[in-house]
Design a protein around this motif. Structure first.
Motif, PDB file in Angstrom:
ATOM      1  N   GLU A   1       6.371  -4.290  -3.615  1.00 17.48           N
ATOM      2  CA  GLU A   1       5.100  -4.518  -2.922  1.00 17.48           C
ATOM      3  C   GLU A   1       4.181  -3.322  -3.124  1.00 17.48           C
ATOM      4  N   LEU A   2       2.889  -3.583  -3.106  1.00 15.56           N
ATOM      5  CA  LEU A   2       1.888  -2.523  -3.185  1.00 15.56           C
ATOM      6  C   LEU A   2       1.786  -1.847  -1.821  1.00 15.56           C
ATOM      7  N   VAL A   3       2.012  -0.540  -1.787  1.00 17.02           N
ATOM      8  CA  VAL A   3       2.031   0.184  -0.511  1.00 17.02           C
ATOM      9  C   VAL A   3       0.702   0.884  -0.251  1.00 17.02           C
ATOM     10  N   VAL A   4       0.200   1.604  -1.262  1.00 17.26           N
ATOM     11  CA  VAL A   4      -1.034   2.368  -1.114  1.00 17.26           C
ATOM     12  C   VAL A   4      -1.862   2.198  -2.381  1.00 17.26           C
ATOM     13  N   GLN A   5      -3.173   2.145  -2.221  1.00 18.22           N
ATOM     14  CA  GLN A   5      -4.041   2.088  -3.388  1.00 18.22           C
ATOM     15  C   GLN A   5      -5.222   3.024  -3.186  1.00 18.22           C
ATOM     16  N   PHE A   6      -5.485   3.862  -4.182  1.00 15.05           N
ATOM     17  CA  PHE A   6      -6.645   4.752  -4.164  1.00 15.05           C
ATOM     18  C   PHE A   6      -7.604   4.280  -5.256  1.00 15.05           C
ATOM     19  N   GLN A   7      -8.875   4.176  -4.899  1.00 11.12           N
ATOM     20  CA  GLN A   7      -9.844   3.672  -5.854  1.00 11.12           C
ATOM     21  C   GLN A   7     -10.973   4.684  -6.026  1.00 11.12           C
ATOM     22  N   VAL A   8     -11.262   5.018  -7.286  1.00  9.45           N
ATOM     23  CA  VAL A   8     -12.391   5.889  -7.611  1.00  9.45           C
ATOM     24  C   VAL A   8     -13.338   5.072  -8.473  1.00  9.45           C
ATOM     25  N   LEU A   9     -14.552   4.882  -7.998  1.00 12.18           N
ATOM     26  CA  LEU A   9     -15.491   4.005  -8.683  1.00 12.18           C
ATOM     27  C   LEU A   9     -16.083   4.686  -9.913  1.00 12.18           C
ATOM     28  N   ASN A  10     -16.285   3.886 -10.957  1.00  5.62           N
ATOM     29  CA  ASN A  10     -16.985   4.310 -12.181  1.00  5.62           C
ATOM     30  C   ASN A  10     -16.278   5.412 -12.967  1.00  5.62           C
ATOM     31  N   GLN A  11     -15.019   5.672 -12.669  1.00  5.66           N
ATOM     32  CA  GLN A  11     -14.252   6.655 -13.439  1.00  5.66           C
ATOM     33  C   GLN A  11     -12.890   6.059 -13.770  1.00  5.66           C
ATOM     34  N   SER A  12     -12.406   6.344 -14.977  1.00  7.05           N
ATOM     35  CA  SER A  12     -11.067   5.871 -15.315  1.00  7.05           C
ATOM     36  C   SER A  12     -10.061   6.993 -15.124  1.00  7.05           C
ATOM     37  N   CYS A  13      -8.930   6.661 -14.517  1.00  9.87           N
ATOM     38  CA  CYS A  13      -7.841   7.626 -14.312  1.00  9.87           C
ATOM     39  C   CYS A  13      -7.045   7.706 -15.608  1.00  9.87           C
ATOM     40  N   GLN A  14      -6.970   8.908 -16.186  1.00 11.63           N
ATOM     41  CA  GLN A  14      -6.354   9.087 -17.496  1.00 11.63           C
ATOM     42  C   GLN A  14      -4.909   9.575 -17.427  1.00 11.63           C
ATOM     43  N   CYS A  15      -4.548  10.243 -16.323  1.00  9.92           N
ATOM     44  CA  CYS A  15      -3.211  10.841 -16.218  1.00  9.92           C
ATOM     45  C   CYS A  15      -2.946  11.161 -14.752  1.00  9.92           C
ATOM     46  N   LEU A  16      -1.677  11.226 -14.382  1.00 10.43           N
ATOM     47  CA  LEU A  16      -1.351  11.593 -13.000  1.00 10.43           C
ATOM     48  C   LEU A  16       0.051  12.177 -12.921  1.00 10.43           C
ATOM     49  N   ALA A  17       0.333  12.825 -11.798  1.00 14.47           N
ATOM     50  CA  ALA A  17       1.647  13.448 -11.600  1.00 14.47           C
ATOM     51  C   ALA A  17       1.947  13.527 -10.106  1.00 14.47           C
ATOM     52  N   TRP A  18       3.223  13.381  -9.777  1.00 11.53           N
ATOM     53  CA  TRP A  18       3.687  13.580  -8.407  1.00 11.53           C
ATOM     54  C   TRP A  18       3.893  15.068  -8.155  1.00 11.53           C
ATOM     55  N   LYS A  19       3.571  15.501  -6.952  1.00  9.71           N
ATOM     56  CA  LYS A  19       3.890  16.873  -6.566  1.00  9.71           C
ATOM     57  C   LYS A  19       5.401  16.979  -6.357  1.00  9.71           C
ATOM     58  N   PRO A  20       6.040  18.005  -6.960  1.00 13.62           N
ATOM     59  CA  PRO A  20       7.494  18.145  -6.758  1.00 13.62           C
ATOM     60  C   PRO A  20       7.798  18.435  -5.290  1.00 13.62           C
ATOM     61  N   ARG A  21       8.856  17.817  -4.788  1.00 12.02           N
ATOM     62  CA  ARG A  21       9.172  18.036  -3.381  1.00 12.02           C
ATOM     63  C   ARG A  21       9.973  19.315  -3.224  1.00 12.02           C
ATOM     64  N   SER A  22       9.831  19.943  -2.071  1.00 12.84           N
ATOM     65  CA  SER A  22      10.564  21.171  -1.787  1.00 12.84           C
ATOM     66  C   SER A  22      12.056  20.888  -1.731  1.00 12.84           C
ATOM     67  N   VAL A  23      12.856  21.865  -2.120  1.00  9.44           N
ATOM     68  CA  VAL A  23      14.307  21.709  -2.112  1.00  9.44           C
ATOM     69  C   VAL A  23      14.787  21.459  -0.678  1.00  9.44           C
ATOM     70  N   GLY A  24      15.548  20.388  -0.492  1.00  2.00           N
ATOM     71  CA  GLY A  24      16.104  20.097   0.819  1.00  2.00           C
ATOM     72  C   GLY A  24      15.132  19.413   1.767  1.00  2.00           C
ATOM     73  N   VAL A  25      13.913  19.138   1.284  1.00  2.00           N
ATOM     74  CA  VAL A  25      12.921  18.506   2.149  1.00  2.00           C
ATOM     75  C   VAL A  25      12.489  17.188   1.532  1.00  2.00           C
ATOM     76  N   TRP A  26      12.571  16.139   2.300  1.00  3.73           N
ATOM     77  CA  TRP A  26      12.030  14.873   1.842  1.00  3.73           C
ATOM     78  C   TRP A  26      11.330  14.232   3.017  1.00  3.73           C
ATOM     79  N   GLY A  27      10.053  14.572   3.152  1.00  6.36           N
ATOM     80  CA  GLY A  27       9.285  14.026   4.263  1.00  6.36           C
ATOM     81  C   GLY A  27       7.944  13.549   3.766  1.00  6.36           C
ATOM     82  N   ALA A  28       7.230  12.885   4.647  1.00  5.76           N
ATOM     83  CA  ALA A  28       5.936  12.324   4.280  1.00  5.76           C
ATOM     84  C   ALA A  28       4.967  13.411   3.818  1.00  5.76           C
ATOM     85  N   GLU A  29       5.103  14.618   4.350  1.00  8.25           N
ATOM     86  CA  GLU A  29       4.168  15.688   4.036  1.00  8.25           C
ATOM     87  C   GLU A  29       4.183  16.088   2.565  1.00  8.25           C
TER      88      GLU A  29
END
Length: 281
Positions: A1-29
């Motif tokens: 299922e689609l959970v979240v969608q971010f939309q930027v008008l008139n620009q194409s998204c060319q590349c993206l990356a996830w921020k690495p999570r801190s060791v031992g931490v897995w939270g929403a932050e």
């Protein structure tokens, strides 16, 4: 299922990356995504808060590659003019612009942790940039001390570029299961993947391929490479040697391969299909 969608008008998204999570931490932050756009801007999105947190414009040309440093404290971005910028997501400031690849689009940026003494230079992190002219630069950096030192510069030969040919991308990745090694694929004299040793400063192994690769991913858990090709083909290649396994199922060029951090799953994408593979055994 689609959970979240971010939309930027008139620009194409060319590349993206996830921020690495801190060791031992897995939270929403810790759930952040950075994206690069066709107007030279970078946007940082918080997935948990479903909002854009930061917008920067370190480039005047379209972004072609982006990644976080291993600790998530810096964003490295490359554009189609070959410039690489190092920016802080905390302050929004661009701290450094590297022009070594100027004139050729950046195709890959990757960071990995390293020990200070591994290569006789100071820095807690190793990173590489690849450009479409078949050049790879490898850097040692310590961003807290504002240190960034060129460690190696690779240039791979190729026949004269045919004008009418859509050339495959130049791609490189650090090898998770082979110390001090990186893997390179791209348009060249032969259809092959090259293993380059940073300590010996030479190509130590070559793996023949059925065609020029269009995408590459190395498993972080097991000695396997996933390689995509233009012929709707995906290859799983055991390393250093072994019988490759080829898979069909795509409708077009396999332009993206990504192993999950566990190495148990592989995501691949073509023109209109995203496939998730489970690796067994």
């Amino acid at each position: 299922e689609l959970v979240v969608q971010f939309q930027v008008l008139n620009q194409s998204c060319q590349c993206l990356a996830w921020k690495p999570r801190s060791v031992g931490v897995w939270g929403a932050e810790s759930q952040h995504v950075v994206a690069g756009y066709s107007d030279g801007t970078i946007r940082v999105f918080s997935v948990s808060r479903t909002e854009m947190e930061l917008k920067m414009k370190p480039h005047s040309a379209a972004l072609t590659a982006i990644t976080y440093s291993t600790d998530g404290e810096m964003i490295l971005s490359g554009d189609k003019d070959g410039l690489v910028a190092v920016s802080s997501p905390r302050t929004g400031m661009t701290l450094r612009v590297l022009v070594d690849h100027k004139g050729s689009p950046i195709t890959t940026l990757q960071c990995t942790r390293k020990q200070y003494h591994d290569f006789g230079v100071e820095g807690g992190e190793l990173w590489l940039a690849t450009s479409s002219d078949r050049r790879v630069s490898v850097w040692a950096s310590d961003w807290l001390k504002d240190k960034c030192e060129l460690l190696d510069w690779l240039s791979f030969p190729a026949p004269a570029d045919p004008e009418d040919l859509d050339l495959p991308p130049s791609l490189a990745a650090f090898c998770p299961w082979e110390h001090g090694a990186l893997v390179y694929v791209g348009f060249g004299m032969q259809k092959e993947a090259l293993f380059y040793n940073l300590c010996k400063k030479q190509v130590v192994r070559k793996v023949s391929l059925p065609a020029f690769a269009t995408s590459l991913s190395l498993s972080p858990a097991t000695p396997f490479m996933a390689i995509g090709f233009g012929e709707q083909l995906l290859r799983l290649q055991p390393c250093p040697a072994g019988h490759p396994q080829d898979y069909a199922g795509h409708d077009d060029t396999v332009h993206l391969c990504r192993f999950a951090p566990s190495g148990r799953r592989l995501l691949t994408a073509s023109h209109s299909a995203v496939l998730v593979w489970e690796l067994t055994g």
